[in-house]
Design a protein around this motif. Structure first.
Motif, PDB file in Angstrom:
ATOM      1  N   PRO A 194       0.818  -1.220   0.000  1.00  0.00           N
ATOM      2  CA  PRO A 194       0.000   0.000   0.000  1.00  0.00           C
ATOM      3  C   PRO A 194       0.851   1.270   0.000  1.00  0.00           C
ATOM      4  O   PRO A 194       1.854   1.366   0.697  1.00  0.00           O
ATOM      5  N   LYS A 195       0.440   2.205  -0.866  1.00  0.00           N
ATOM      6  CA  LYS A 195       1.118   3.498  -0.942  1.00  0.00           C
ATOM      7  C   LYS A 195       0.068   4.597  -0.779  1.00  0.00           C
ATOM      8  O   LYS A 195      -0.816   4.745  -1.618  1.00  0.00           O
ATOM      9  N   GLY A 196       0.143   5.332   0.308  1.00  0.00           N
ATOM     10  CA  GLY A 196      -0.816   6.393   0.545  1.00  0.00           C
ATOM     11  C   GLY A 196      -2.170   5.845   0.965  1.00  0.00           C
ATOM     12  O   GLY A 196      -2.310   4.698   1.397  1.00  0.00           O
ATOM     13  N   THR A 197      -3.196   6.669   0.803  1.00  0.00           N
ATOM     14  CA  THR A 197      -4.561   6.284   1.172  1.00  0.00           C
ATOM     15  C   THR A 197      -5.171   5.397   0.100  1.00  0.00           C
ATOM     16  O   THR A 197      -5.205   5.781  -1.068  1.00  0.00           O
ATOM     17  N   PRO A 198      -5.657   4.194   0.455  1.00  0.00           N
ATOM     18  CA  PRO A 198      -6.289   3.319  -0.546  1.00  0.00           C
ATOM     19  C   PRO A 198      -7.484   4.005  -1.200  1.00  0.00           C
ATOM     20  O   PRO A 198      -8.279   4.661  -0.528  1.00  0.00           O
ATOM     21  N   LYS A 199      -7.608   3.841  -2.505  1.00  0.00           N
ATOM     22  CA  LYS A 199      -8.697   4.466  -3.253  1.00  0.00           C
ATOM     23  C   LYS A 199      -9.479   3.412  -4.021  1.00  0.00           C
ATOM     24  O   LYS A 199      -9.010   2.298  -4.242  1.00  0.00           O
ATOM     25  N   ARG A 200     -10.679   3.785  -4.431  1.00  0.00           N
ATOM     26  CA  ARG A 200     -11.513   2.946  -5.293  1.00  0.00           C
ATOM     27  C   ARG A 200     -11.450   3.559  -6.690  1.00  0.00           C
ATOM     28  O   ARG A 200     -11.867   4.701  -6.896  1.00  0.00           O
ATOM     29  N   ASN A 244      -0.536  -1.481  -5.507  1.00  0.00           N
ATOM     30  CA  ASN A 244      -0.357  -0.302  -4.662  1.00  0.00           C
ATOM     31  C   ASN A 244      -1.458  -0.177  -3.607  1.00  0.00           C
ATOM     32  O   ASN A 244      -1.581   0.861  -2.951  1.00  0.00           O
ATOM     33  N   HIS A 278      -4.899  -0.388  -3.957  1.00  0.00           N
ATOM     34  CA  HIS A 278      -6.187   0.217  -4.306  1.00  0.00           C
ATOM     35  C   HIS A 278      -7.200  -0.850  -4.728  1.00  0.00           C
ATOM     36  O   HIS A 278      -6.831  -1.963  -5.105  1.00  0.00           O
TER      37      HIS A 278
END
Length: 199
Positions: A117-123, A150, A152
């Motif tokens: 994971p890199k940063g805030t997980p997104k959809r 990453n 997401h």
């Protein structure tokens, strides 16, 4: 032409049938244009050559047509083989050039599932728009796997913007895109309808 060059100019000339040396399927528009660019550059090189000009090879580097010393190029190719034989794979890749190294990183990143994971997980949703084009499925597969690695969550949107408006959305997993690269057309479906025209 071959007979004329051999008889009158005393050049060792041979005939090559393209169909016998061409591999990898039908050539794309890019392949045809590249062949023309290389042929034109080779012709210019012949006109510009002098008796002292060393043998050269015409190729492409960073999408630019370049001329390289043939002897040095052959030596570099042999260096790659020697590095591979010594199992120095990193050096062998570097000898192939920065473009090759970058493509190798992309290949390895999209062939191995290793979620970091890199940063805030997104959809993230992936859709295809416009007319079908070669490489659409391969591009979507690489983007999807890059996002998954990453951290997401990825969704596929069927039938372009119309599918987005109608809620035709489904999850994309690492395994679900494994065959996309080998498939023709557009796996998700595409059309040329603009978002402003979608009802």
């Amino acid at each position: 032409v071959q007979k004329l060059l051999s008889d009158r100019l005393q050049h060792d000339t041979r005939i090559t049938t393209l169909g016998h040396v061409q591999r990898g399927g039908a050539p794309s528009a890019y392949d045809r244009i590249l062949a023309t660019r290389l042929g034109a550059e080779a012709a210019f090189a012949i006109f510009a050559a002098k008796e002292t000009t060393p043998p050269q090879i015409c190729g492409i580097s960073w999408n630019r047509i370049v001329l390289r010393d043939l002897k040095a190029t052959v030596q570099l190719t042999k260096s790659v083989a020697l590095a591979l034989e010594a199992r120095d794979f990193k050096h062998a890749a570097e000898l192939r050039g920065p473009g090759f190294v970058e493509l190798l990183k992309i290949y390895l990143h999209t062939r191995r599932m290793k979620v970091i994971p890199k940063g805030t997980p997104k959809r993230v949703g992936i859709l295809m728009a416009g007319d079908p084009a070669s490489g659409m499925n391969a591009c979507a597969m690489i983007v999807a796997r890059h996002l998954i690695n990453n951290g997401h969550t990825v969704f596929g949107i069927s039938e372009s913007f119309g599918g987005l408006a109608n809620g035709w959305v489904s999850p994309i997993t690492w395994e679900s895109v494994s065959t996309w690269m080998q498939q023709g057309g557009s796996v998700l479906g595409t059309n040329g309808v603009l978002p402003s025209k979608v009802e």
